[in-house]
Design a protein around this motif. Sequence first.
Motif, short mmCIF file in Angstrom:
data_model
loop_
_atom_site.label_atom_id
_atom_site.label_comp_id
_atom_site.label_asym_id
_atom_site.label_seq_id
_atom_site.Cartn_x
_atom_site.Cartn_y
_atom_site.Cartn_z
N GLN A 172 0.44 -3.79 4.12
CA GLN A 172 0.05 -2.47 3.64
C GLN A 172 -1.28 -2.53 2.90
O GLN A 172 -2.10 -1.60 2.99
N ARG A 173 -1.55 -3.63 2.20
CA ARG A 173 -2.84 -3.77 1.54
C ARG A 173 -3.97 -3.91 2.56
O ARG A 173 -5.07 -3.40 2.35
N VAL A 174 -3.70 -4.58 3.68
CA VAL A 174 -4.67 -4.64 4.76
C VAL A 174 -4.93 -3.23 5.30
O VAL A 174 -6.07 -2.84 5.56
N ALA A 175 -3.85 -2.45 5.45
CA ALA A 175 -4.00 -1.08 5.95
C ALA A 175 -4.82 -0.22 4.99
O ALA A 175 -5.61 0.62 5.43
N VAL A 176 -4.64 -0.43 3.69
CA VAL A 176 -5.42 0.32 2.71
C VAL A 176 -6.89 -0.07 2.79
O VAL A 176 -7.79 0.78 2.76
N ALA A 177 -7.16 -1.37 2.89
CA ALA A 177 -8.55 -1.83 3.03
C ALA A 177 -9.18 -1.24 4.28
O ALA A 177 -10.35 -0.83 4.27
N ARG A 178 -8.42 -1.20 5.36
CA ARG A 178 -8.93 -0.61 6.61
C ARG A 178 -9.27 0.86 6.42
O ARG A 178 -10.28 1.36 6.93
N ALA A 179 -8.44 1.58 5.68
CA ALA A 179 -8.67 3.01 5.46
C ALA A 179 -9.91 3.26 4.62
O ALA A 179 -10.57 4.29 4.77
N LEU A 180 -10.25 2.32 3.73
CA LEU A 180 -11.35 2.52 2.79
C LEU A 180 -12.66 1.88 3.23
O LEU A 180 -13.71 2.18 2.66
N VAL A 181 -12.62 0.99 4.23
CA VAL A 181 -13.79 0.18 4.54
C VAL A 181 -14.99 1.01 4.99
O VAL A 181 -16.14 0.63 4.78
N THR A 182 -14.75 2.17 5.59
CA THR A 182 -15.86 3.03 6.05
C THR A 182 -16.35 3.97 4.95
O THR A 182 -17.24 4.78 5.21
N ARG A 183 -15.78 3.87 3.75
CA ARG A 183 -16.09 4.80 2.65
C ARG A 183 -15.92 6.25 3.13
O ARG A 183 -16.85 7.06 3.10
N PRO A 184 -14.72 6.61 3.57
CA PRO A 184 -14.51 7.94 4.15
C PRO A 184 -14.60 9.04 3.11
O PRO A 184 -14.47 8.80 1.90
N ASP A 185 -14.79 10.26 3.57
CA ASP A 185 -14.79 11.41 2.67
C ASP A 185 -13.42 11.59 2.01
O ASP A 185 -13.32 12.03 0.86
N ILE A 186 -12.36 11.26 2.75
CA ILE A 186 -11.01 11.49 2.25
C ILE A 186 -10.07 10.51 2.93
O ILE A 186 -10.27 10.15 4.10
N VAL A 187 -9.07 10.06 2.21
CA VAL A 187 -8.03 9.17 2.74
C VAL A 187 -6.70 9.91 2.68
O VAL A 187 -6.33 10.45 1.63
N PHE A 188 -5.98 9.94 3.79
CA PHE A 188 -4.64 10.52 3.85
C PHE A 188 -3.63 9.38 3.94
O PHE A 188 -3.74 8.51 4.81
N ALA A 189 -2.66 9.38 3.03
CA ALA A 189 -1.63 8.34 2.99
C ALA A 189 -0.26 8.99 3.15
O ALA A 189 0.13 9.83 2.33
N ASP A 190 0.46 8.61 4.20
CA ASP A 190 1.76 9.20 4.50
C ASP A 190 2.86 8.24 4.06
O ASP A 190 3.11 7.22 4.70
N GLU A 191 3.53 8.55 2.94
CA GLU A 191 4.58 7.71 2.38
C GLU A 191 4.14 6.24 2.35
O GLU A 191 4.81 5.36 2.90
N PRO A 192 3.01 5.92 1.72
CA PRO A 192 2.45 4.57 1.82
C PRO A 192 3.30 3.48 1.20
O PRO A 192 3.14 2.30 1.54
N THR A 193 4.24 3.83 0.30
CA THR A 193 5.08 2.81 -0.32
C THR A 193 6.49 2.80 0.25
O THR A 193 7.35 2.08 -0.25
#
Length: 271
Positions: A172-193
Amino acid sequence: MLSTPTVRTTAPPVGPSGAHPATRPPAASATGLVKAYGRGATEVRALDGATLVIPAGRLTAVMGPSGSGKSTLMHAMAGLDSVDEGSIRLGETEVSQLSERQRTLMRRQRIGFVFQSFNLVPSLTAQENITLPLRLARRTADAAWLEELVSTLGLGDRLTHRPGELSGGQQQRVAVARALVTRPDIVFADEPTGNLDSRHGHVLLAFLQKAARDLGQTVVMVTHDPTAASYADQVVFLADGRVAGELPDPTVPTVLAAMAGLEQPATRAES
């Protein structure tokens, strides 16, 4: 509407450091969203006039009873699904007016996703999974930003491992890094925990909170967990496909009280 007096239903959200939204444009907004499945007597409205504003640089949690429209709202705002009526804006972009190809490019360039099931590519290493969005967008990684993500998330000694060699928390930490690596305008997290134990869930939520408060990242998190919601800057509550209220500076007790207020009408109706 919510019965607890701590829930704000009319006042506008604020940005980081108390900045008024007039000085910092919202990251995204939705107005009058309607999404129906079926027709006639079998029609079910997953969204029934939902309207909300997502402030920039904040962690917003979205909560509501089962069937309230949480995931449908997130998918619509992320451009993953269309709506029957209403307007969705990502910054200054009117999402509902984009073609499918334009929505695909928008998701690739401006949006990050964190899913409960991780959605990592089994044949790729952790580092390759993290940088996959950059390769798809034909962009070069910002080495300093990538190093900061890897270091903050504690993945430095796991970059050459494939998902099958990682624990659930590490995936899940890899998935979070993947979501943030492009410095997106917004991150959507669906029940991430949802698939994490309490310790790994705390680490992930603390990082999402840090990403918003210290790094200025806008995060929208769908959750059913009051503890997870307490990490957010604000909670938006849905009921019957509509926004029923907002709770600033949530704590576990205030979230529980607000959720109880949402569920009481349904309980009375069933009794």
